[in-house]
Design an enzyme around this catalytic site. Structure first.
Site, mmCIF file in Angstrom:
data_model
loop_
_atom_site.group_PDB
_atom_site.id
_atom_site.type_symbol
_atom_site.label_atom_id
_atom_site.label_comp_id
_atom_site.label_asym_id
_atom_site.label_seq_id
_atom_site.Cartn_x
_atom_site.Cartn_y
_atom_site.Cartn_z
ATOM 1 N N HIS A 58 0.662 -1.109 0.127
ATOM 2 C CA HIS A 58 0.244 0.283 0.022
ATOM 3 C C HIS A 58 0.729 1.184 0.135
ATOM 4 O O HIS A 58 2.199 1.419 0.152
ATOM 5 C CB HIS A 58 -0.938 0.434 1.529
ATOM 6 C CG HIS A 58 -1.881 -1.042 1.581
ATOM 7 N ND1 HIS A 58 -3.399 -1.090 2.096
ATOM 8 C CD2 HIS A 58 -2.339 -2.269 0.163
ATOM 9 C CE1 HIS A 58 -3.996 -1.778 1.481
ATOM 10 N NE2 HIS A 58 -3.459 -2.589 0.417
ATOM 11 N N GLU A 60 0.627 4.067 2.267
ATOM 12 C CA GLU A 60 1.148 4.359 2.638
ATOM 13 C C GLU A 60 2.803 3.289 3.255
ATOM 14 O O GLU A 60 3.517 3.855 3.848
ATOM 15 C CB GLU A 60 0.140 4.061 3.922
ATOM 16 C CG GLU A 60 -1.101 4.626 3.695
ATOM 17 C CD GLU A 60 -2.042 4.370 3.199
ATOM 18 O OE1 GLU A 60 -2.886 4.323 3.326
ATOM 19 O OE2 GLU A 60 -1.875 3.674 2.565
ATOM 20 N N CYS A 88 -6.235 1.758 5.471
ATOM 21 C CA CYS A 88 -6.336 0.666 6.266
ATOM 22 C C CYS A 88 -6.134 0.228 7.459
ATOM 23 O O CYS A 88 -5.027 0.700 8.279
ATOM 24 C CB CYS A 88 -6.193 -0.158 4.976
ATOM 25 S SG CYS A 88 -4.910 -1.154 5.182
ATOM 26 N N CYS A 91 -2.573 -0.266 7.512
ATOM 27 C CA CYS A 91 -1.589 0.886 7.476
ATOM 28 C C CYS A 91 -1.600 1.663 8.700
ATOM 29 O O CYS A 91 -0.534 1.865 9.562
ATOM 30 C CB CYS A 91 -2.042 1.031 6.176
ATOM 31 S SG CYS A 91 -1.596 0.895 4.629
#
Length: 156
Positions: A58, A60, A88, A91
């Protein structure tokens, strides 16, 4: 960290949106993130889940990893994370562990948002670590990018 204004947050979010466009160019879900410390970008990332076939790739996570490498420390206690979509749970966990004190995001994520939209991780009363959160910075720009991606995907 200093005193940051809405204008500052918009400036940094524009750069996170540039990262999201890099993901879009790779036919990835257009999410971008940057880690800023003392007015300087320490880490950048954009979604690479499909490219790397890695569920943890991801934006992040990649930005946090890059910042940790650059600063030679996993503790990012003086940094701010800017991301184009509400983090999410995965993260959010990494954000807490890395001690990020402030998260600024653009669009809310009703499906997996862990800053209070779907669930609350970053300010959970049950955890001893917390991050402050500012949401909705350039929300429409991020949402438009996401809508464009998913409309295009459905047409394929």
């Amino acid at each position: 960290m200093g005193r940051q204004t809405v204008h500052d947050h918009q400036h940094w979010m524009q750069i996170a949106l540039q990262e999201a466009r890099k993901a879009l160019d790779k036919e990835e879900v257009p999410i971008g993130a940057i880690v800023v410390c003392d007015g300087e970008i320490m880490g950048r990332g954009h979604n690479l889940v499909e490219t790397l076939q890695d569920p943890s790739a991801h934006a992040e996570m990649l930005a946090l990893s890059a910042a940790s490498q650059k600063l030679a420390s996993w503790r990012l206690e003086e940094a701010t994370l800017y991301t184009t979509l509400e983090p999410c749970p995965m993260c959010a966990g990494a954000i807490l562990i890395s001690r990020i004190p402030l998260v600024v995001f653009a669009a809310r994520d009703p499906r997996l948002g862990a800053c209070g939209t779907a669930i609350q991780v970053l300010q959970s009363e049950k955890l001893d670590l917390k991050s402050s959160v500012i949401g909705g910075i350039l929300e429409n720009k991020s949402r438009d990018l996401l809508k464009f991606f998913f409309l295009t995907l459905r047409k394929r």
